[in-house]
Design a protein around this motif. Structure first.
Motif, PDB file in Angstrom:
ATOM      1  N   SER A 101      50.888  39.817  44.832  1.00  0.00           N
ATOM      2  CA  SER A 101      49.837  39.443  43.877  1.00  0.00           C
ATOM      3  C   SER A 101      50.179  38.170  43.110  1.00  0.00           C
ATOM      4  O   SER A 101      49.460  37.778  42.208  1.00  0.00           O
ATOM      5  CB  SER A 101      49.591  40.586  42.893  1.00  0.00           C
ATOM      6  OG  SER A 101      50.771  40.821  42.141  1.00  0.00           O
ATOM      7  N   ARG A 131      43.903  30.394  48.958  1.00  0.00           N
ATOM      8  CA  ARG A 131      43.420  31.688  48.470  1.00  0.00           C
ATOM      9  C   ARG A 131      43.826  32.828  49.402  1.00  0.00           C
ATOM     10  O   ARG A 131      43.211  33.885  49.403  1.00  0.00           O
ATOM     11  CB  ARG A 131      41.900  31.655  48.343  1.00  0.00           C
ATOM     12  CG  ARG A 131      41.432  30.617  47.347  1.00  0.00           C
ATOM     13  CD  ARG A 131      39.936  30.576  47.239  1.00  0.00           C
ATOM     14  NE  ARG A 131      39.541  29.553  46.279  1.00  0.00           N
ATOM     15  CZ  ARG A 131      38.394  29.528  45.653  1.00  0.00           C
ATOM     16  NH1 ARG A 131      37.497  30.462  45.870  1.00  0.00           N
ATOM     17  NH2 ARG A 131      38.123  28.573  44.803  1.00  0.00           N
ATOM     18  N   TRP A 133      46.029  34.947  49.284  1.00  0.00           N
ATOM     19  CA  TRP A 133      46.477  36.189  48.643  1.00  0.00           C
ATOM     20  C   TRP A 133      45.290  37.066  48.259  1.00  0.00           C
ATOM     21  O   TRP A 133      45.479  38.149  47.736  1.00  0.00           O
ATOM     22  CB  TRP A 133      47.316  35.867  47.407  1.00  0.00           C
ATOM     23  CG  TRP A 133      48.594  35.171  47.754  1.00  0.00           C
ATOM     24  CD1 TRP A 133      49.778  35.754  48.105  1.00  0.00           C
ATOM     25  CD2 TRP A 133      48.821  33.759  47.788  1.00  0.00           C
ATOM     26  NE1 TRP A 133      50.718  34.793  48.352  1.00  0.00           N
ATOM     27  CE2 TRP A 133      50.157  33.550  48.163  1.00  0.00           C
ATOM     28  CE3 TRP A 133      48.025  32.647  47.539  1.00  0.00           C
ATOM     29  CZ2 TRP A 133      50.719  32.277  48.294  1.00  0.00           C
ATOM     30  CZ3 TRP A 133      48.570  31.386  47.670  1.00  0.00           C
ATOM     31  CH2 TRP A 133      49.906  31.214  48.041  1.00  0.00           C
ATOM     32  N   ILE A 134      44.095  36.611  48.463  1.00  0.00           N
ATOM     33  CA  ILE A 134      42.820  37.303  48.200  1.00  0.00           C
ATOM     34  C   ILE A 134      42.561  37.489  46.711  1.00  0.00           C
ATOM     35  O   ILE A 134      41.581  36.991  46.178  1.00  0.00           O
ATOM     36  CB  ILE A 134      42.715  38.651  48.947  1.00  0.00           C
ATOM     37  CG1 ILE A 134      42.850  38.400  50.461  1.00  0.00           C
ATOM     38  CG2 ILE A 134      41.397  39.343  48.636  1.00  0.00           C
ATOM     39  CD1 ILE A 134      43.013  39.638  51.283  1.00  0.00           C
ATOM     40  N   CYS A 135      43.432  38.205  46.007  1.00  0.00           N
ATOM     41  CA  CYS A 135      43.149  38.473  44.587  1.00  0.00           C
ATOM     42  C   CYS A 135      43.667  37.379  43.663  1.00  0.00           C
ATOM     43  O   CYS A 135      43.339  37.378  42.476  1.00  0.00           O
ATOM     44  CB  CYS A 135      43.734  39.825  44.186  1.00  0.00           C
ATOM     45  SG  CYS A 135      45.500  39.960  44.463  1.00  0.00           S
ATOM     46  N   VAL A 136      44.469  36.464  44.163  1.00  0.00           N
ATOM     47  CA  VAL A 136      44.952  35.343  43.353  1.00  0.00           C
ATOM     48  C   VAL A 136      44.858  34.053  44.157  1.00  0.00           C
ATOM     49  O   VAL A 136      44.808  34.070  45.380  1.00  0.00           O
ATOM     50  CB  VAL A 136      46.417  35.553  42.881  1.00  0.00           C
ATOM     51  CG1 VAL A 136      46.493  36.626  41.819  1.00  0.00           C
ATOM     52  CG2 VAL A 136      47.331  35.861  44.049  1.00  0.00           C
TER      53      VAL A 136
END
Length: 198
Positions: A101, A131, A133-136
């Motif tokens: 994350s 991007r 990391w998807i969530c960050v």
């Protein structure tokens, strides 16, 4: 006859002077392009370079894990570099957080002989997914080369900038530099719920 000998001698001297000037220019050029990173003859040498870059920054950076990536594994190469494959790479090392994350990635690659390292750095800077990391998101990206070594680092400004600057200081001289900022845009309408709008 004496005039011809003088002309030939003058031409020979002029040719020698021209050759000497060209040799000096080429040596100067080579010296300016030389990296201070030393010989990189293995992926272990790249791992050691990562450790040098991190010296004194352990408390500043997230907990990272440095790994050698198989350059024949196109999926892994693309994931970490944005390159379609590792055909132009000799060695590839990636340093990323153990906790996924946290948006941070340092990539060092040695390119094969005859490959334009700066073009590889440019391609990586244009194609790597900030991007992933998807969530960050990695807000800042820096990339360049020193000799046949390519460096790409992406993260927040506070993590990426010191790492990138240390690479440049260790290298002594670098090629063209690439920098990108990823602005986090607004969410698409379909992701807004009526509750969020109130």
């Amino acid at each position: 006859m004496k005039n011809q000998t003088k002309i030939v001698t003058t031409l020979v001297v002029v040719a020698i002077v021209i050759i000497a000037i060209i040799a000096v220019i080429m040596l100067k050029d080579k010296k300016e392009n030389n990296s201070k990173l030393g010989e990189i003859n293995s992926s272990e040498d790249l791992v050691n370079l990562v450790e040098k870059i991190y010296e004194g920054k352990q408390e500043l950076l997230p907990g990272v894990d440095t790994n050698t990536i198989d350059v024949t594994d196109s999926n892994m190469v693309k994931s970490f570099t944005g390159l379609e494959n590792g055909n132009n790479l000799e060695y590839l090392v990636v340093s990323e957080p153990m906790i996924s994350s946290q948006a941070y990635s340092l990539v060092l690659a040695k390119v094969k002989n005859g490959t334009n390292a700066n073009e590889v750095a440019k391609t990586m800077s244009e194609n790597v997914d900030q991007r992933k990391w998807i969530c960050v998101t990695a807000e800042k990206l820096y990339a360049t080369n020193s000799g046949d070594i390519v460096c790409l680092v992406m993260s927040s400004e506070e993590w990426a900038k010191p790492v990138y600057e240390t690479f440049k200081n260790l290298a002594g001289s670098v090629g063209k530099e690439y920098e990108k900022t990823d602005e986090i845009g607004e969410l698409p309408d379909e992701l807004y719920s009526p509750d969020m709008m109130q």
